[in-house]
Scaffold this active site. Structure first.
Site, PDB file in Angstrom:
ATOM      1  N   ALA A 147       0.861  -1.177   0.000  1.00 40.08           N
ATOM      2  CA  ALA A 147       0.000   0.000   0.000  1.00 40.08           C
ATOM      3  C   ALA A 147       0.902   1.234   0.000  1.00 40.08           C
ATOM      4  O   ALA A 147       2.071   1.159   0.386  1.00 40.08           O
ATOM      5  CB  ALA A 147      -0.889  -0.014   1.233  1.00 40.08           C
ATOM      6  N   GLY A 155       0.655  -5.062   1.037  1.00 37.86           N
ATOM      7  CA  GLY A 155      -0.589  -5.149   0.272  1.00 37.86           C
ATOM      8  C   GLY A 155      -0.386  -5.802  -1.091  1.00 37.86           C
ATOM      9  O   GLY A 155      -1.307  -6.418  -1.633  1.00 37.86           O
ATOM     10  N   GLU A 165      -0.537  -9.366  -0.384  1.00 41.48           N
ATOM     11  CA  GLU A 165      -1.944  -9.680  -0.063  1.00 41.48           C
ATOM     12  C   GLU A 165      -2.797  -9.709  -1.331  1.00 41.48           C
ATOM     13  O   GLU A 165      -3.696 -10.537  -1.467  1.00 41.48           O
ATOM     14  CB  GLU A 165      -2.476  -8.662   0.952  1.00 41.48           C
ATOM     15  N   GLU A 224       5.209  -5.118   6.912  1.00 45.19           N
ATOM     16  CA  GLU A 224       4.507  -4.060   7.658  1.00 45.19           C
ATOM     17  C   GLU A 224       5.086  -3.852   9.048  1.00 45.19           C
ATOM     18  O   GLU A 224       5.078  -2.740   9.579  1.00 45.19           O
ATOM     19  CB  GLU A 224       3.008  -4.401   7.784  1.00 45.19           C
TER      20      GLU A 224
HETATM   21  N1  DAK Z   1       4.592   3.238  -0.660  1.00 44.45           N
HETATM   22  C1  DAK Z   1       4.979   4.417  -1.204  1.00 44.45           C
HETATM   23  N2  DAK Z   1       6.098   4.552  -1.931  1.00 44.45           N
HETATM   24  C2  DAK Z   1       6.871   3.466  -2.103  1.00 44.45           C
HETATM   25  C3  DAK Z   1       6.546   2.203  -1.561  1.00 44.45           C
HETATM   26  C4  DAK Z   1       5.336   2.102  -0.818  1.00 44.45           C
HETATM   27  N3  DAK Z   1       4.899   0.948  -0.300  1.00 44.45           N
HETATM   28  N4  DAK Z   1       7.517   1.327  -1.896  1.00 44.45           N
HETATM   29  C5  DAK Z   1       8.403   2.020  -2.621  1.00 44.45           C
HETATM   30  N5  DAK Z   1       8.019   3.298  -2.764  1.00 44.45           N
HETATM   31  C6  DAK Z   1       8.708   4.382  -3.479  1.00 44.45           C
HETATM   32  C7  DAK Z   1       9.940   4.834  -2.711  1.00 44.45           C
HETATM   33  O1  DAK Z   1       9.584   5.781  -1.715  1.00 44.45           O
HETATM   34  C8  DAK Z   1      10.753   5.451  -3.833  1.00 44.45           C
HETATM   35  O2  DAK Z   1      10.231   6.715  -4.120  1.00 44.45           O
HETATM   36  P1  DAK Z   1      11.224   8.020  -4.279  1.00 44.45           P
HETATM   37  O3  DAK Z   1      12.039   8.067  -3.035  1.00 44.45           O
HETATM   38  O4  DAK Z   1      12.041   7.672  -5.500  1.00 44.45           O
HETATM   39  O5  DAK Z   1      10.274   9.153  -4.455  1.00 44.45           O
HETATM   40  C9  DAK Z   1      10.447   4.542  -5.017  1.00 44.45           C
HETATM   41  O6  DAK Z   1       9.212   3.875  -4.713  1.00 44.45           O
HETATM   42  C10 DAK Z   1      11.516   3.473  -5.242  1.00 44.45           C
HETATM   43  O7  DAK Z   1      11.718   2.807  -4.016  1.00 44.45           O
HETATM   44  P2  DAK Z   1      13.171   2.639  -3.334  1.00 44.45           P
HETATM   45  O8  DAK Z   1      14.073   3.754  -3.701  1.00 44.45           O
HETATM   46  O9  DAK Z   1      12.940   2.376  -1.895  1.00 44.45           O
HETATM   47  O10 DAK Z   1      13.654   1.295  -4.089  1.00 44.45           O
HETATM   48  P3  DAK Z   1      14.655   0.189  -3.546  1.00 44.45           P
HETATM   49  O11 DAK Z   1      14.901  -0.702  -4.716  1.00 44.45           O
HETATM   50  O12 DAK Z   1      15.827   0.797  -2.841  1.00 44.45           O
HETATM   51  O13 DAK Z   1      13.827  -0.626  -2.460  1.00 44.45           O
HETATM   52  C11 DAK Z   1      11.882  -1.772  -1.593  1.00 44.45           C
HETATM   53  C12 DAK Z   1      12.720  -1.361  -2.843  1.00 44.45           C
HETATM   54  C13 DAK Z   1      10.594  -2.428  -2.126  1.00 44.45           C
HETATM   55  C14 DAK Z   1      12.661  -2.772  -0.755  1.00 44.45           C
HETATM   56  C15 DAK Z   1      11.561  -0.493  -0.763  1.00 44.45           C
HETATM   57  O14 DAK Z   1      11.016   0.502  -1.629  1.00 44.45           O
HETATM   58  C16 DAK Z   1      10.598  -0.742   0.349  1.00 44.45           C
HETATM   59  O15 DAK Z   1      10.964  -1.270   1.405  1.00 44.45           O
HETATM   60  N6  DAK Z   1       9.332  -0.349   0.131  1.00 44.45           N
HETATM   61  C17 DAK Z   1       8.300  -0.441   1.140  1.00 44.45           C
HETATM   62  C18 DAK Z   1       7.838  -1.877   1.273  1.00 44.45           C
HETATM   63  C19 DAK Z   1       6.798  -1.995   2.373  1.00 44.45           C
HETATM   64  O16 DAK Z   1       7.068  -1.682   3.531  1.00 44.45           O
HETATM   65  N7  DAK Z   1       5.604  -2.409   1.994  1.00 44.45           N
HETATM   66  C20 DAK Z   1       4.499  -2.546   2.925  1.00 44.45           C
HETATM   67  C21 DAK Z   1       3.723  -1.231   2.977  1.00 44.45           C
HETATM   68  S1  DAK Z   1       2.377  -1.287   4.150  1.00 44.45           S
HETATM   69  C22 DAK Z   1      -5.266  -2.114   3.855  1.00 44.45           C
HETATM   70  C23 DAK Z   1      -4.832  -2.799   2.743  1.00 44.45           C
HETATM   71  C24 DAK Z   1      -3.467  -2.996   2.566  1.00 44.45           C
HETATM   72  C25 DAK Z   1      -2.560  -2.499   3.479  1.00 44.45           C
HETATM   73  C26 DAK Z   1      -2.991  -1.816   4.565  1.00 44.45           C
HETATM   74  C27 DAK Z   1      -4.358  -1.624   4.750  1.00 44.45           C
HETATM   75  N8  DAK Z   1      -6.681  -1.894   4.063  1.00 44.45           N
HETATM   76  C28 DAK Z   1      -7.618  -2.562   3.213  1.00 44.45           C
HETATM   77  C29 DAK Z   1      -7.089  -0.973   5.057  1.00 44.45           C
HETATM   78  C30 DAK Z   1      -1.161  -2.708   3.218  1.00 44.45           C
HETATM   79  C31 DAK Z   1      -0.170  -2.095   3.887  1.00 44.45           C
HETATM   80  C32 DAK Z   1       1.169  -2.122   3.312  1.00 44.45           C
HETATM   81  O17 DAK Z   1       1.421  -2.682   2.265  1.00 44.45           O
END
Ligand code: DAK
Length: 259
Positions: A67, A110, A113, A133
């Site tokens: 997400a 997400g 998921e 998360e």
């Molecule tokens: N959200 C927003 N931006 C994201 C992102 C994300 N999840 N993942 C990556 N980006 C953005 C980064 O901020 C970066 O943007 P800029 O800095 O260039 O502006 C760009 O994408 C490239 O990412 P990185 O520079 O970080 O790329 P790397 O190759 O170094 O790293 C990575 C890739 C995938 C390991 C890293 O980006 C990362 O850790 N991303 C976050 C992964 C994460 O934590 N995902 C879980 C998010 S929480 C719900 C439904 C679903 C959910 C919740 C509620 N309901 C129905 C209520 C789900 C929650 C989640 O998924």
């Protein structure tokens, strides 16, 4: 069909529709609008008699990295309750036609998921699955704790959800999370091959059979999902959620205090 964050081709191949998540710069982070578009596209394809199987894909680098953290960062539990994104996810889950996820690169949070909401998964050898998360001071909220546990068993699901570590495509295959792993240049082609084995069958029998397999998988799931949702909202009452997401945006390590 015109959308901003997804590309939809109802005639990708004979009786096969393709949806491509299309926010490449953000690694296909699932913002609210993208999810609404996905819901709408799936409803349209469900109503299209010519479509018998749907493939959802991203790009080589990412299926979806979760997400959109930047959109979620400032939200509190009541904001989330009002947005009620679960309605969108529930509708996606109710798609009657079979959905194959064709996954390359990151399928996280997400994104993972969403993969588990699909019916079958074809992955490239570079695919990485995870529920990270916990590193943001929250927990999975769209079925991750329930569907991952059912798919791969308690021990592995617990490790992934509590540590946030990723699983490779090969590990996901041996754990039973996905159907097959192929070289990166072939993952979409292989998904189409699988789809063709489905589209030659009776659409009526396919619909009823999908419904029945899901019944086996989902029995007892609803209760688990409601439980997970309450706990997910609760995370947004914590300072750790703010810190975890702020740290991500500021590109630093979070400092969690348990508040
Ligand atoms: N959200 C927003 N931006 C994201 C992102 C994300 N999840 N993942 C990556 N980006 C953005 C980064 O901020 C970066 O943007 P800029 O800095 O260039 O502006 C760009 O994408 C490239 O990412 P990185 O520079 O970080 O790329 P790397 O190759 O170094 O790293 C990575 C890739 C995938 C390991 C890293 O980006 C990362 O850790 N991303 C976050 C992964 C994460 O934590 N995902 C879980 C998010 S929480 C719900 C439904 C679903 C959910 C919740 C509620 N309901 C129905 C209520 C789900 C929650 C989640 O998924």
């Amino acid at each position: 069909m015109e959308f901003e964050f997804i590309l939809v081709n109802p005639n990708y191949d004979k009786h096969i529709a393709l949806i491509q998540l299309n926010r490449p710069k953000e690694l296909n982070a699932l913002n609210l609008q993208l999810m609404l578009e996905l819901k709408k596209a799936l409803q349209q394809l469900d109503d299209n008699d010519d479509v018998r199987c749907i493939i959802i894909t991203g790009n080589e680098q990412a299926f979806a990295a979760g997400a959109d953290i930047k959109q979620m960062e400032s939200k509190n539990a009541i904001d989330l309750l009002k947005i009620d994104q679960f309605e969108t996810w529930d509708q996606i889950r109710k798609t009657k036609k079979p959905i194959i996820a064709a996954v390359s690169g990151f399928a996280l949070g997400g994104g993972c998921e969403l993969v588990m909401t699909c019916d079958m998964v074809v992955a490239s050898e570079t695919a990485k699955f995870g529920q990270p998360e916990i590193k943001l001071g929250i927990m999975p909220g769209a079925g991750g704790t329930q569907r991952l546990t059912k798919a791969v068993g308690k021990a592995l699901a617990m490790e992934m959800v509590l540590t946030g570590k990723f699983m490779s495509a090969e590990e996901a295959l041996s754990a039973g999370l996905i159907n097959r792993v192929v070289p990166t240049e072939l993952y979409l082609e292989e998904a189409v091959k699988l789809a063709k084995e489905i589209t030659i069958q009776s659409p009526v029998a396919i619909r009823l059979a999908k419904e029945s397999v899901l019944k086996a998988f989902d029995s007892g799931l609803q209760e688990g999902l409601y439980f997970e949702r309450k706990n997910f909202y609760m995370c947004f009452a914590s300072e750790d959620q703010k810190e975890g997401m702020k740290a991500f945006v500021e590109k630093r390590k979070p400092v969690f205090t348990g508040k």
